[in-house]
Design an enzyme around this catalytic site. Structure first.
Site, mmCIF file in Angstrom:
data_model
loop_
_atom_site.group_PDB
_atom_site.id
_atom_site.type_symbol
_atom_site.label_atom_id
_atom_site.label_comp_id
_atom_site.label_asym_id
_atom_site.label_seq_id
_atom_site.Cartn_x
_atom_site.Cartn_y
_atom_site.Cartn_z
ATOM 1 N N LYS A 122 13.139 -4.255 9.294
ATOM 2 C CA LYS A 122 11.986 -4.897 8.669
ATOM 3 C C LYS A 122 12.506 -5.559 7.405
ATOM 4 O O LYS A 122 12.741 -4.895 6.390
ATOM 5 C CB LYS A 122 10.887 -3.882 8.348
ATOM 6 C CG LYS A 122 9.657 -4.552 7.780
ATOM 7 C CD LYS A 122 8.718 -3.596 7.084
ATOM 8 C CE LYS A 122 7.692 -4.413 6.313
ATOM 9 N NZ LYS A 122 6.981 -3.601 5.331
ATOM 10 N N GLY A 183 0.049 -3.303 -0.931
ATOM 11 C CA GLY A 183 -0.654 -2.235 -1.647
ATOM 12 C C GLY A 183 -1.923 -2.677 -2.363
ATOM 13 O O GLY A 183 -2.559 -1.888 -3.046
ATOM 14 N N ALA A 209 0.910 -5.703 5.333
ATOM 15 C CA ALA A 209 0.554 -5.576 3.917
ATOM 16 C C ALA A 209 -0.843 -6.085 3.607
ATOM 17 O O ALA A 209 -1.313 -7.059 4.187
ATOM 18 C CB ALA A 209 1.542 -6.289 2.995
ATOM 19 N N GLY A 210 -1.464 -5.392 2.688
ATOM 20 C CA GLY A 210 -2.748 -5.813 2.150
ATOM 21 C C GLY A 210 -3.958 -5.106 2.712
ATOM 22 O O GLY A 210 -5.062 -5.254 2.199
ATOM 23 N N ASN A 231 0.528 1.023 5.241
ATOM 24 C CA ASN A 231 1.021 2.284 4.697
ATOM 25 C C ASN A 231 0.021 2.856 3.691
ATOM 26 O O ASN A 231 -0.638 3.862 3.925
ATOM 27 C CB ASN A 231 2.391 2.070 4.048
ATOM 28 C CG ASN A 231 3.093 3.355 3.604
ATOM 29 O OD1 ASN A 231 4.307 3.394 3.499
ATOM 30 N ND2 ASN A 231 2.372 4.433 3.337
#
Lengths: 289, 66
Positions: A122, A183, A209-210, A231
């Protein structure tokens, strides 16, 4: 489909009505890797390894991201995250997070390959610590080199459609546009751009992401992307395990909604029930069904 | 002889191998990848590769991340 009632037949309890064929879907294929789940989940920020393990299980994922860092020589020797990730169950996707130039990302990817025996990477080459948005030039350069070295590059990028095309041409196995900054929990800020990326490249598109909550995942999947990687939205939720299950369901809901095809948006109402034959109304033809 | 290990100076005996240093530090070799002077040091050679004075050694492993 054996035993299904045919046209005009009444349903009886002993007939088995297997509807699973209506819910069939292809696997998520990245390079030579097949994934059953379209949700990819990170392993950072959990309270402890046990919570991480349980959240991964409840999320339904079979691909988990990890970071590569110096061994802490002063820390008490003991458990490793290795001990909590069942490699028969999960494919491990090492990232190059917090690399701010191509060379650092290449070193990290090569160390990860040595450590895990995987060609998956990644790739993240970031521009600055405040936005954590990618450096597009260095990202493209690193993608080309890693792809040439035989890596299966899943590249974190902005939501710029033309850059996505360049990355795919450079050999990326998956394009992973940020929905919004890492995040930040803002969801997919530019759905149009993500849709255009999806149309322009032939490799899988995974929103990375986001994501803040389950509806962000569903909305992303409804756009037609191939998967979502997240995550913090699980790890930092008040109840990470419950949120993990919510993300699993949201992925499935969004995917099925995309495949099913939504109705068009209209300004005015369109009744679901027949307008004809209303009690006490004017005599009219029998309602059309 | 003096080495730099993960950014810090460290004194080790002459002739110490990569594997020897991993063991001296109490690390599990199977969960550590090694770079020496910016070059990857493949695992297969850890038992035989002797470290040299002033080598810059990086020991890395997996941690949680997104």
């Amino acid at each position: 489909m054996t035993g299904m009632p045919g046209c005009g037949q009444l349903w009886t309890a002993n007939m088995k009505n297997d509807l699973s064929a209506h819910l069939s879907d292809s696997k998520l294929r990245v390079g030579s890797y097949d994934f059953d789940s379209r949700l990819l989940v990170g392993t950072g920020k959990y309270k402890d390894f046990a919570e991480m393990r349980d959240a991964l299980e409840l999320s339904g994922t079979d691909c988990v991201t990890v970071a590569i860092r110096r061994v802490d020589l002063k820390a008490a020797k003991g458990e490793s995250i290795f001990d909590y990730i069942d490699r028969d169950k999960y494919t491990i996707l090492p990232n190059t997070a917090f690399c701010f130039d191509a060379e650092s990302a290449l070193r990290t990817a090569r160390l990860a390959r040595e450590l895990l025996g995987t060609d998956l990477c990644k790739l993240e080459v970031l521009g600055d610590t405040q936005t954590l948005l990618p450096d597009p030039v260095a990202t493209l350069e690193a993608t080309r080199i890693l792809a040439d070295e035989g890596f299966t590059v899943m590249v974190y990028t902005s939501d710029d459609p033309r850059l996505a095309v360049h990355l795919a041409e450079a050999g990326a196995a998956a394009i992973m546009p940020a929905g919004s900054p890492i995040g930040s929990g803002q969801g997919v800020l530019n759905p149009n751009a993500v849709r255009i990326i999806q149309e322009l490249v032939d490799v899988p598109v995974i929103v990375d992401a986001g994501v803040g909550t389950a509806s962000d995942v569903s909305l992303a999947m409804e756009l037609g992307v191939d998967g979502v990687l997240l995550n913090s939205a699980i790890a930092l939720a008040q109840e990470p395990l419950r949120m993990a299950a919510a993300m699993r369901d949201a992925t499935s809901a969004g995917r099925n909604a995309f495949l099913a095809g939504r109705i068009p948006r209209k300004l005015y109402a369109n009744a679901s029930s027949p307008a004809e034959g209303v009690i006490g109304g004017q005599p009219s033809a029998a309602p059309t069904v | 002889m003096k080495l730099t290990v993960n950014g810090e100076g460290r004194e080790v005996a002459e002739g110490t191998t990569v594997l020897g240093l991993l063991e001296e530090l109490g690390l599990r070799p199977e969960i550590v990848a090694v770079e020496i002077n910016g070059e990857l040091a493949p695992r297969a050679g850890h038992g035989t590769r002797k470290l040299c004075a002033a080598d810059v050694v990086e020991f890395v492993t997996l941690v949680g991340g997104g």
